[in-house]
Design a protein around this motif. Sequence first.
Motif, PDB file in Angstrom:
ATOM      1  N   UNK A 140       2.036 -19.253   0.905  1.00 28.54           N
ATOM      2  CA  UNK A 140       0.675 -18.918   1.321  1.00 28.54           C
ATOM      3  C   UNK A 140       0.633 -17.554   1.997  1.00 28.54           C
ATOM      4  N   UNK A 141       1.646 -17.282   2.817  1.00 22.68           N
ATOM      5  CA  UNK A 141       1.684 -16.030   3.556  1.00 22.68           C
ATOM      6  C   UNK A 141       1.872 -14.813   2.678  1.00 22.68           C
ATOM      7  N   UNK A 142       2.643 -14.941   1.596  1.00 20.43           N
ATOM      8  CA  UNK A 142       2.886 -13.811   0.722  1.00 20.43           C
ATOM      9  C   UNK A 142       1.814 -13.628  -0.342  1.00 20.43           C
ATOM     10  N   UNK A 143       0.993 -14.645  -0.565  1.00 20.36           N
ATOM     11  CA  UNK A 143      -0.002 -14.567  -1.648  1.00 20.36           C
ATOM     12  C   UNK A 143      -0.992 -13.418  -1.495  1.00 20.36           C
ATOM     13  N   UNK A 144      -1.438 -13.045  -0.274  1.00 25.10           N
ATOM     14  CA  UNK A 144      -2.359 -11.908  -0.199  1.00 25.10           C
ATOM     15  C   UNK A 144      -1.665 -10.536  -0.267  1.00 25.10           C
ATOM     16  N   UNK A 145      -0.333 -10.525  -0.249  1.00 30.28           N
ATOM     17  CA  UNK A 145       0.383  -9.251  -0.255  1.00 30.28           C
ATOM     18  C   UNK A 145       0.460  -8.680  -1.653  1.00 30.28           C
ATOM     19  N   UNK A 146       0.887  -9.503  -2.608  1.00 28.77           N
ATOM     20  CA  UNK A 146       1.148  -9.025  -3.971  1.00 28.77           C
ATOM     21  C   UNK A 146       0.006  -9.382  -4.907  1.00 28.77           C
ATOM     22  N   UNK A 147      -0.328  -8.439  -5.779  1.00 30.07           N
ATOM     23  CA  UNK A 147      -1.375  -8.685  -6.763  1.00 30.07           C
ATOM     24  C   UNK A 147      -0.819  -9.204  -8.079  1.00 30.07           C
ATOM     25  N   UNK A 148       0.428  -8.836  -8.360  1.00 30.85           N
ATOM     26  CA  UNK A 148       1.097  -9.316  -9.578  1.00 30.85           C
ATOM     27  C   UNK A 148       2.581  -9.060  -9.485  1.00 30.85           C
TER      28      UNK A 148
END
Length: 197
Positions: free
Chosen positions: A189-197
């Motif tokens: 959940x924490x890394x999901x907003x960091x990377x777009x793909x």
Amino acid sequence: MSRQPQFDRQKVLDRALELFWSDGYEASSVSKLLSVMELNRGSLYASFGGKSALYSEVLDHYLAMLCKNLFSCSLMTTEDPKKAITSFYQKAFVEQEDKDRLSNGCLFFNAVSELNKTEPELSGKAVNAIQWIRQLFLSRLLEAQKAGHISPDKDAVTLADYLIGLTAGLRALCKSGVDTDVLQKVIDTGLSPVFDR
């Protein structure tokens, strides 16, 4: 001619690290340190200069340990920057087999929390180490952005601060005794907003 210390400095630092890491600075009395380090008082002061100086050297020792066992096989050497960041969290929290160490949290965050008011020099040294880790995050985030994994309209500096916050939060969860499944979900959940793909 002065006599050389008759002990393995690295092993003695390992023992001091374990005590400071589990019990904290204030609760790690000199008598406890002498016991776990298997030194007499004279050797402690002659070789390390006292409790505060010992703790300062233990902070350096802890950073060297992290570089060898964690950063060198994730953030520092993994070629793909996105994988470097994700593997850091996997190795630090999910694949860590020593649950006792996980429950100790991070010595740097512990030092800042405990010593910010009472031992500002030691706390400042821990802050500097955290900033060094933040710089590792930032360099890999910039690489990930260049590779197209992160949108160019995202601020990499803010993301680096965010990852430090995520790391601190995960360390706090470890200290509270949550299991690996929870840590994995928080990482995802924490890394999901960091990377777009």
